[in-house]
Design a protein around this motif. Structure first.
Motif, short mmCIF file in Angstrom:
data_model
loop_
_atom_site.label_atom_id
_atom_site.label_comp_id
_atom_site.label_asym_id
_atom_site.label_seq_id
_atom_site.Cartn_x
_atom_site.Cartn_y
_atom_site.Cartn_z
N HIS A 1 -8.62 43.12 25.71
CA HIS A 1 -8.51 41.91 24.90
C HIS A 1 -8.15 42.23 23.45
N ARG B 1 0.14 41.31 20.01
CA ARG B 1 0.46 40.05 20.68
C ARG B 1 -0.01 40.14 22.14
N GLU B 2 -0.06 38.98 22.79
CA GLU B 2 -0.38 38.99 24.22
C GLU B 2 0.67 39.83 24.94
N ARG C 1 -8.01 37.44 33.68
CA ARG C 1 -6.71 37.51 33.01
C ARG C 1 -6.26 38.96 32.82
N SER D 1 -1.00 32.17 32.19
CA SER D 1 -0.08 31.04 32.32
C SER D 1 1.09 31.49 33.19
N THR E 1 -3.54 30.44 29.49
CA THR E 1 -3.45 28.98 29.47
C THR E 1 -4.25 28.32 28.36
N GLY E 2 -5.18 29.01 27.75
CA GLY E 2 -6.02 28.40 26.72
C GLY E 2 -6.42 29.43 25.69
N SER E 3 -7.41 29.08 24.88
CA SER E 3 -7.83 30.01 23.84
C SER E 3 -9.27 30.49 23.99
N THR E 4 -10.10 29.75 24.71
CA THR E 4 -11.49 30.17 24.93
C THR E 4 -11.91 29.85 26.36
N ASP E 5 -12.81 30.67 26.87
CA ASP E 5 -13.34 30.43 28.21
C ASP E 5 -14.24 29.21 28.20
N ILE F 1 -10.31 31.23 31.40
CA ILE F 1 -8.91 30.96 31.13
C ILE F 1 -8.11 31.98 31.93
N MET G 1 0.06 36.49 28.46
CA MET G 1 -0.17 35.14 27.93
C MET G 1 -1.07 34.31 28.84
#
Length: 182
Positions: free
Chosen positions: A147, A160-161, A93, A62, A42-46, A59, A40
């Motif tokens: 990814h 899922r992540e 990540r 988290s 912290t965000g959705s896009t770099d 990103i 998981m």
């Protein structure tokens, strides 16, 4: 409506648990390739200033993602799922997921980076990943941390992540043997 949602939930949970159990059985036996979506983030896009060599421009995992990566590694160890090598996208990540989970330095493998929007480059990335998968013949598992987009392109599955997809070459593509959720 609530009863329908509950019934649907009860149908999905056992299937997910079964898929995870079957996936672990494969991983305990070893000799498989695992496509692992990073944990998981912290965000959705770099950000616009993205630089593959600078983690602060990407990103990142988290706090939950770091816990998830640690859980992945703990479960691989507890379930005696042997890992011989870990390849990773060069994105921080993915590298961090691999480092935390497997407590070793992963081998950066550029084809596992987010797929290029250029169709020729995208095809070259997929071909390089497939070549690596087809060449694998070890008795332990090969883990490839990557990814969502890559796994979807390779398998048609949207994990899922932090989810692992166990695959094997089949014809020109891949056959999904099992899945493990964390």
């Amino acid at each position: 409506m609530i009863r329908f949602a509950l019934a649907l939930f009860l149908l999905v949970v056992p299937a997910s648990a079964h898929a995870t159990d079957a996936g672990w059985a494969l991983l305990r036996d070893g000799g498989h390739v695992v496509l692992l979506r990073h944990a998981m983030v912290t965000g959705s896009t770099d950000p616009a200033n993205f630089d593959i060599a600078t983690c602060s421009t990407q990103i990142s995992l988290s706090a939950r993602g770091k816990q998830q990566a640690s859980k992945i590694g703990a479960l691989f160890a507890a379930r005696a799922a042997p890992v011989s090598r870990v390849l990773s996208s060069r994105y921080c990540r993915c590298l961090d997921t691999a480092r935390i989970a497997f407590e070793a330095e992963p081998q950066p493998f550029a084809p596992l980076d987010l797929l290029s929007t250029d169709e020729t480059q995208k095809a070259a990335q997929i071909a390089a990943i497939m070549k690596e998968i087809r060449a694998y013949s070890g008795s332990d598992n090969l883990v490839m941390v990557t990814h969502l987009e890559d796994i979807v392109a390779l398998t048609g599955i949207s994990p899922r992540e932090g989810e692992a997809v166990v695959v094997a070459p089949q014809g020109e593509g891949l056959r999904v043997l099992g899945r493990v959720t964390f």
